[in-house]
Design a protein around this motif. Structure first.
Motif, short mmCIF file in Angstrom:
data_model
loop_
_atom_site.label_atom_id
_atom_site.label_comp_id
_atom_site.label_asym_id
_atom_site.label_seq_id
_atom_site.Cartn_x
_atom_site.Cartn_y
_atom_site.Cartn_z
N VAL A 182 -8.90 0.61 -24.93
CA VAL A 182 -9.60 0.51 -26.20
C VAL A 182 -10.45 -0.76 -26.18
N PRO A 183 -11.76 -0.66 -26.44
CA PRO A 183 -12.62 -1.85 -26.39
C PRO A 183 -12.28 -2.84 -27.50
N PRO A 184 -12.81 -4.06 -27.44
CA PRO A 184 -12.46 -5.11 -28.41
C PRO A 184 -12.72 -4.69 -29.86
N ASN A 185 -11.78 -5.09 -30.72
CA ASN A 185 -11.92 -4.96 -32.17
C ASN A 185 -12.27 -3.53 -32.59
N PHE A 203 -0.26 -3.29 -21.07
CA PHE A 203 -0.29 -4.17 -19.91
C PHE A 203 -1.55 -5.02 -19.83
N ALA A 204 -2.40 -4.97 -20.84
CA ALA A 204 -3.56 -5.85 -20.89
C ALA A 204 -4.06 -5.92 -22.33
N GLY A 205 -4.50 -7.10 -22.75
CA GLY A 205 -5.08 -7.26 -24.06
C GLY A 205 -4.06 -7.36 -25.18
N SER A 206 -4.50 -7.06 -26.40
CA SER A 206 -3.65 -7.19 -27.57
C SER A 206 -4.12 -6.22 -28.64
N GLY A 207 -3.32 -6.07 -29.71
CA GLY A 207 -3.72 -5.19 -30.78
C GLY A 207 -2.62 -4.98 -31.80
N MET A 258 -7.64 -3.70 -25.47
CA MET A 258 -6.25 -3.43 -25.12
C MET A 258 -6.19 -2.23 -24.18
N ARG A 259 -5.28 -2.29 -23.21
CA ARG A 259 -5.05 -1.19 -22.29
C ARG A 259 -3.56 -0.91 -22.20
N PHE A 260 -3.21 0.36 -22.28
CA PHE A 260 -1.79 0.71 -22.28
C PHE A 260 -1.57 2.11 -21.74
#
Length: 306
Positions: A182-185, A203-207, A258-260
């Motif tokens: 999912v791209p930023p914001n 496993f990457a980013g946040s959300g 975020m990536r999951f």
């Protein structure tokens, strides 16, 4: 439309497997009902070859399916039925152990020494515990990525999603296995089966996830800001999120995106007798499997390969 609540959030725990592979375990060897039909999820990302090059030498499996998904580096595998292959970046091996198989998996990093990947174990129902072994090697180029107008990208490994179906087929649990970026914001809603057990592994980013329940075992910056659960304090990395029932998941990515992994499957709801790499329904079946392993009669017949 019912958004799934978050029932718990936990951090993957460092452990060691194989001949000395350092990895992080999101879940496994706990209460099987909690993730039914899934048994274990390991994250074997590592940038130090000394911590993974010993690999996973010859070992048995019976009664389960093992799913290996590689992001960086390669994994060379071979089994007791003569099958061999090399998993590269983006590739998947879905192995149905069935009645029994011996195999090995030997990782090798990329030019920068990175070895990134995951392994998920899915249980087999009683009626399929002793079927002939089979494995599917799926190259990265065979896995379709669907990209939406907002930039959200979903790799569909197995299951049907947004009108597309992943290339892995014939899986007992008929699961959904997605790699979601999912791209930023960005806020995105993802459909899931209402009653399938579902989890996300970030496993990457946040959300944030909408309509979240209070988490278990993790400190968060903000609990319940507008019914959303903030997990940015952990950067999302190696975070397991479990969901309750509902037919949609709503996620809002942080400033870095975020990536999951998003995984769901129908519970088998059968007794589980489990020791190491062998999972049966009764203790007697488990004892028989290990007796056959010691007697050299564990392998029952030829399996298939795709």
């Amino acid at each position: 439309m019912t958004f799934r609540p978050v029932t718990s959030i936990s951090k993957a725990k460092p452990t060691m497997e194989g001949a000395g592979v350092h990895l992080h375990r999101a879940f496994g060897f706990g209460e099987p009902k909690e993730s039914d039909p899934f048994l274990l999820l390991d994250d074997f990302r590592n940038d130090d070859p000394d911590l993974y090059r010993a690999g996973f030498p010859w070992h048995p499996h019976r009664g389960i399916e093992t799913i290996t998904y590689v992001l960086e580096g390669t994994v060379e595998h071979s089994d007791s039925l003569g099958n061999k292959g090399l998993l590269g970046p983006g590739a998947v091996q879905w192995m149905t152990a069935g009645s029994g198989i011996l195999h090995q998996e030997m990782p090798k990093g990329n030019a920068r020494g990175q070895m990134h990947g995951f392994q998920l174990w899915a249980n087999l129902p009683r009626a399929q515990k002793m079927i002939a072994p089979r494995y599917q090697d799926i190259k990265g180029r065979e896995i379709e990525t669907v990209v939406e107008d907002d930039g959200t990208a979903v790799r569909i490994i197995t299951g049907k999603f947004w009108g597309k179906r992943g290339p892995v087929d014939g899986i007992a649990a008929d699961p959904l296995f997605l790699d979601v970026s999912v791209p930023p914001n960005t806020r995105r809603t993802l459909p899931v089966d209402t009653y399938a057990n579902t989890f996300a592994y970030i496993f990457a980013g946040s959300g944030t996830f909408r309509d979240a329940a209070k988490p278990v075992g993790v400190k968060v910056e903000k609990e319940f800001a507008g019914k959303e659960l903030e997990i940015r304090d952990m950067s999302g990395n190696r975070t397991l999120v479990r969901f309750g029932t509902g037919n949609e998941i709503s996620v809002t990515s942080g400033p870095e995106g975020m990536r999951f992994l998003l995984v769901s499957g129908q519970p088998i709801k059968e007794p589980v007798a489990w020791h190491g790499p062998i999972v049966m329904n009764t203790r007697a079946e488990l004892q028989k499997a290990f007796a056959e392993l010691n007697a050299g009669t564990f392998i029952k017949g030829q399996g298939g390969k795709r």
